[in-house]
Scaffold this motif. Sequence first.
Motif, PDB file in Angstrom:
ATOM      1  N   VAL A  97       5.147  11.947  -6.552  1.00 37.99           N
ATOM      2  CA  VAL A  97       5.020  11.443  -7.928  1.00 37.99           C
ATOM      3  C   VAL A  97       3.795  12.082  -8.580  1.00 37.99           C
ATOM      4  N   ASP A  98       3.978  12.652  -9.754  1.00 34.44           N
ATOM      5  CA  ASP A  98       2.879  13.319 -10.487  1.00 34.44           C
ATOM      6  C   ASP A  98       2.118  14.281  -9.563  1.00 34.44           C
ATOM      7  N   GLY A  99       2.855  14.981  -8.716  1.00 32.88           N
ATOM      8  CA  GLY A  99       2.239  15.989  -7.857  1.00 32.88           C
ATOM      9  C   GLY A  99       1.551  15.458  -6.617  1.00 32.88           C
ATOM     10  N   ARG A 100       1.577  14.142  -6.385  1.00 31.40           N
ATOM     11  CA  ARG A 100       0.964  13.612  -5.144  1.00 31.40           C
ATOM     12  C   ARG A 100       2.001  12.870  -4.306  1.00 31.40           C
ATOM     13  N   LEU A 101       1.629  12.648  -3.051  1.00 28.11           N
ATOM     14  CA  LEU A 101       2.483  11.833  -2.184  1.00 28.11           C
ATOM     15  C   LEU A 101       1.899  10.428  -2.109  1.00 28.11           C
ATOM     16  N   VAL A 102       2.662   9.451  -2.585  1.00 27.72           N
ATOM     17  CA  VAL A 102       2.167   8.062  -2.612  1.00 27.72           C
ATOM     18  C   VAL A 102       3.130   7.155  -1.850  1.00 27.72           C
ATOM     19  N   PRO A 103       2.611   6.029  -1.321  1.00 24.09           N
ATOM     20  CA  PRO A 103       3.503   5.129  -0.561  1.00 24.09           C
ATOM     21  C   PRO A 103       4.610   4.532  -1.434  1.00 24.09           C
ATOM     22  N   ILE A 104       5.809   4.476  -0.870  1.00 24.93           N
ATOM     23  CA  ILE A 104       6.951   3.757  -1.433  1.00 24.93           C
ATOM     24  C   ILE A 104       7.360   2.750  -0.356  1.00 24.93           C
ATOM     25  N   PRO A 105       7.598   1.484  -0.637  1.00 27.31           N
ATOM     26  CA  PRO A 105       7.500   0.773  -1.910  1.00 27.31           C
ATOM     27  C   PRO A 105       6.076   0.809  -2.492  1.00 27.31           C
ATOM     28  N   ILE A 106       6.001   0.528  -3.787  1.00 26.15           N
ATOM     29  CA  ILE A 106       4.703   0.476  -4.470  1.00 26.15           C
ATOM     30  C   ILE A 106       3.795  -0.506  -3.738  1.00 26.15           C
ATOM     31  N   ASN A 107       2.577  -0.039  -3.408  1.00 25.82           N
ATOM     32  CA  ASN A 107       1.577  -0.956  -2.848  1.00 25.82           C
ATOM     33  C   ASN A 107       0.224  -0.657  -3.496  1.00 25.82           C
ATOM     34  N   LEU A 108      -0.830  -1.238  -2.959  1.00 24.94           N
ATOM     35  CA  LEU A 108      -2.163  -1.060  -3.557  1.00 24.94           C
ATOM     36  C   LEU A 108      -2.540   0.419  -3.622  1.00 24.94           C
ATOM     37  N   ASP A 109      -2.266   1.169  -2.556  1.00 21.82           N
ATOM     38  CA  ASP A 109      -2.643   2.585  -2.519  1.00 21.82           C
ATOM     39  C   ASP A 109      -1.830   3.410  -3.523  1.00 21.82           C
ATOM     40  N   THR A 110      -0.575   3.017  -3.769  1.00 20.70           N
ATOM     41  CA  THR A 110       0.250   3.731  -4.748  1.00 20.70           C
ATOM     42  C   THR A 110      -0.405   3.639  -6.124  1.00 20.70           C
ATOM     43  N   VAL A 111      -0.787   2.435  -6.509  1.00 22.20           N
ATOM     44  CA  VAL A 111      -1.366   2.227  -7.849  1.00 22.20           C
ATOM     45  C   VAL A 111      -2.728   2.916  -7.943  1.00 22.20           C
ATOM     46  N   ASN A 112      -3.565   2.744  -6.948  1.00 23.06           N
ATOM     47  CA  ASN A 112      -4.892   3.362  -7.000  1.00 23.06           C
ATOM     48  C   ASN A 112      -4.790   4.879  -7.080  1.00 23.06           C
ATOM     49  N   ALA A 113      -3.842   5.471  -6.332  1.00 24.39           N
ATOM     50  CA  ALA A 113      -3.717   6.943  -6.354  1.00 24.39           C
ATOM     51  C   ALA A 113      -3.173   7.425  -7.695  1.00 24.39           C
ATOM     52  N   LEU A 114      -2.169   6.747  -8.222  1.00 17.01           N
ATOM     53  CA  LEU A 114      -1.519   7.249  -9.442  1.00 17.01           C
ATOM     54  C   LEU A 114      -2.379   7.051 -10.687  1.00 17.01           C
ATOM     55  N   TYR A 115      -3.266   6.033 -10.671  1.00 12.27           N
ATOM     56  CA  TYR A 115      -4.064   5.750 -11.878  1.00 12.27           C
ATOM     57  C   TYR A 115      -5.555   5.956 -11.640  1.00 12.27           C
ATOM     58  N   ASP A 116      -5.913   6.633 -10.522  1.00  9.82           N
ATOM     59  CA  ASP A 116      -7.331   6.887 -10.209  1.00  9.82           C
ATOM     60  C   ASP A 116      -8.178   5.621 -10.321  1.00  9.82           C
ATOM     61  N   LEU A 117      -7.748   4.595  -9.612  1.00 10.53           N
ATOM     62  CA  LEU A 117      -8.450   3.310  -9.644  1.00 10.53           C
ATOM     63  C   LEU A 117      -8.958   2.963  -8.257  1.00 10.53           C
ATOM     64  N   GLN A 118      -9.807   1.961  -8.186  1.00  8.59           N
ATOM     65  CA  GLN A 118     -10.225   1.414  -6.882  1.00  8.59           C
ATOM     66  C   GLN A 118     -10.010  -0.092  -6.867  1.00  8.59           C
ATOM     67  N   LEU A 119      -8.830  -0.500  -7.291  1.00 11.46           N
ATOM     68  CA  LEU A 119      -8.535  -1.935  -7.316  1.00 11.46           C
ATOM     69  C   LEU A 119      -8.494  -2.490  -5.902  1.00 11.46           C
ATOM     70  N   THR A 120      -8.755  -3.793  -5.798  1.00 12.63           N
ATOM     71  CA  THR A 120      -8.568  -4.484  -4.517  1.00 12.63           C
ATOM     72  C   THR A 120      -7.235  -5.231  -4.569  1.00 12.63           C
ATOM     73  N   SER A 121      -6.822  -5.739  -3.397  1.00 12.01           N
ATOM     74  CA  SER A 121      -5.587  -6.542  -3.345  1.00 12.01           C
ATOM     75  C   SER A 121      -5.690  -7.761  -4.248  1.00 12.01           C
ATOM     76  N   ALA A 122      -6.903  -8.299  -4.371  1.00 10.72           N
ATOM     77  CA  ALA A 122      -7.078  -9.496  -5.196  1.00 10.72           C
ATOM     78  C   ALA A 122      -6.920  -9.157  -6.679  1.00 10.72           C
ATOM     79  N   GLU A 123      -7.276  -7.907  -7.042  1.00  9.74           N
ATOM     80  CA  GLU A 123      -7.231  -7.535  -8.471  1.00  9.74           C
ATOM     81  C   GLU A 123      -5.854  -7.028  -8.917  1.00  9.74           C
ATOM     82  N   LEU A 124      -5.071  -6.489  -7.954  1.00  9.00           N
ATOM     83  CA  LEU A 124      -3.818  -5.827  -8.345  1.00  9.00           C
ATOM     84  C   LEU A 124      -2.807  -6.749  -9.051  1.00  9.00           C
ATOM     85  N   PRO A 125      -2.608  -8.005  -8.605  1.00  7.47           N
ATOM     86  CA  PRO A 125      -1.628  -8.847  -9.308  1.00  7.47           C
ATOM     87  C   PRO A 125      -1.932  -8.970 -10.811  1.00  7.47           C
ATOM     88  N   THR A 126      -3.208  -9.101 -11.175  1.00  8.92           N
ATOM     89  CA  THR A 126      -3.562  -9.223 -12.597  1.00  8.92           C
ATOM     90  C   THR A 126      -3.278  -7.911 -13.325  1.00  8.92           C
TER      91      THR A 126
END
Length: 392
Positions: A97-126
């Motif tokens: 996805v967008d030139g990188r390999l990210v985990p499927i199903p979507i998990n915390l690492d998928t979102v952090n990699a695709l959007y250059d974030l450092q979210l925690t598990s506690a922050e991701l639901p929000t």
Amino acid sequence: MASEAKMPARDYDWLIVGAGFAGSILAERLAAHGQRVMIIDKRPHIAGNAYDRFDDAGLLVHEYGPHIFHTNSTMVFDYLSRFTDWRPYEHRVKGHVDGRLVPIPINLDTVNALYDLQLTSAELPTWLARRAEPVENVTTAEDVVVSQVGRDLYEKIFRAYTRKQWGLDPSELDASVTARIPVRTDREDRYFTDRHQCMPLDGYTKMFERMLEHPNITVRTGTSYADIVTTVTGARLIWTGPIDEYFGFSEGRLPYRSLRFVHETHDVEFFQPVGTVNYPQDQDYTRITEYKHLTGQTHDRTSVMYEYPAADGEPYYPVPQAESQATFKRYQALADASPDIWFVGRLATYRYYNMDQIVAQALATFTRIERTLPAGQGPSTASSAEHTVIDA
Ligand code: FAD
Ligand code: UDP
């Protein structure tokens, strides 16, 4: 497996059409109950879509797409364990996805990699909730995804993949299609989380050979129902092929999605980091699977397979849509009016079922058939308790 010369065609109690999971399990159960069975398949081999074989390089490959066994049913696992030992295997999938390999199903690492974030598990639901679109009635495959993760992740990972795979937009498919794929807020990167996850140690085909190894079972591959229907008379019928084919397409053709498989062998030890890489954006294929990850085989070369979805060809996937269900219901009414023909399996019951669900369906069907058999006709070694069909 008996040779066909040993028993004339008229001496069978049962004719089973299709030697995949549904047909082979029923053959095994009936034979154990003293019934004489002929099982046929129009393909030149047993095991149906789970068929595997050694390719020219000596690598074990799955002919009709990657088959990863997973189930929460200990009953299903125990039944199959009578015919195979297992190799523990937990499937992992990455998406390109967008030139990188990210985990499927979507998990915390998928979102952090695709959007250059450092979210925690506690922050991701929000974070996800801010992007999710409210959907009052979740009815389509699009609704399932946008209501959980919003439109951007839907576009990146689901929309184009689904359009390739099904030839339809997710808004035209039932919610059940994408509901197969969870959304995770932790770092869990296994594709499945079932209690039992493993591969048959010597492959699926060997497991089927052992299942069909019984003097009461005659196997004829390379034989279609039309080839044999007039020679096997008086036998009761189990049909595991497409239900519309059995009824001569009288209610119209049911849609099935097909695939074209392209096998390649490469002169490297490993081709990709995980068993399957999905391509949800640009390519014509949906995914590439590298079999050594699944089989654990040691070899200095490696075989991979590309899946190209296709409108025409072998029927692989029933299409989960309201229109096709309406057509199927008309065939089901015809099946209900034919009480001594048993329709079992993914094509005959027109359901997008995994292997374990078909095993459970076949065992449940046997329990119903058993009640119609003459009493005292030989021991059945499996539990005769009512088996439950596991729904997706
Ligand atoms: P099949 O295996 O399709 O067997 C039916 C047989 O009937 C076929 O061999 C066919 O040749 C034969 N037949 C049809 N018509 C006739 C006729 N007229 N005369 C004679 N023979 C006939 N499930 C999982 O649990 N995990 C996975 O990872 C997984 N991956 C999959 C990947 C792909 C690409 C596909 C297509 C399916 C996958 N599945 C997976 C689902 C799995 O393949 C099915 O659940 C299972 O194989 C269904 O078994 P069956 O006996 O109902 O059908
Ligand atoms: N899907 C998707 N992108 C992915 C993985 C899955 O859009 O990266 C959707 C697609 O519609 C697919 C469905 O989810 O058909 C179910 O995926 P699964 O991997 O269970 O499909 P299967 O292995 O049965 O082909």
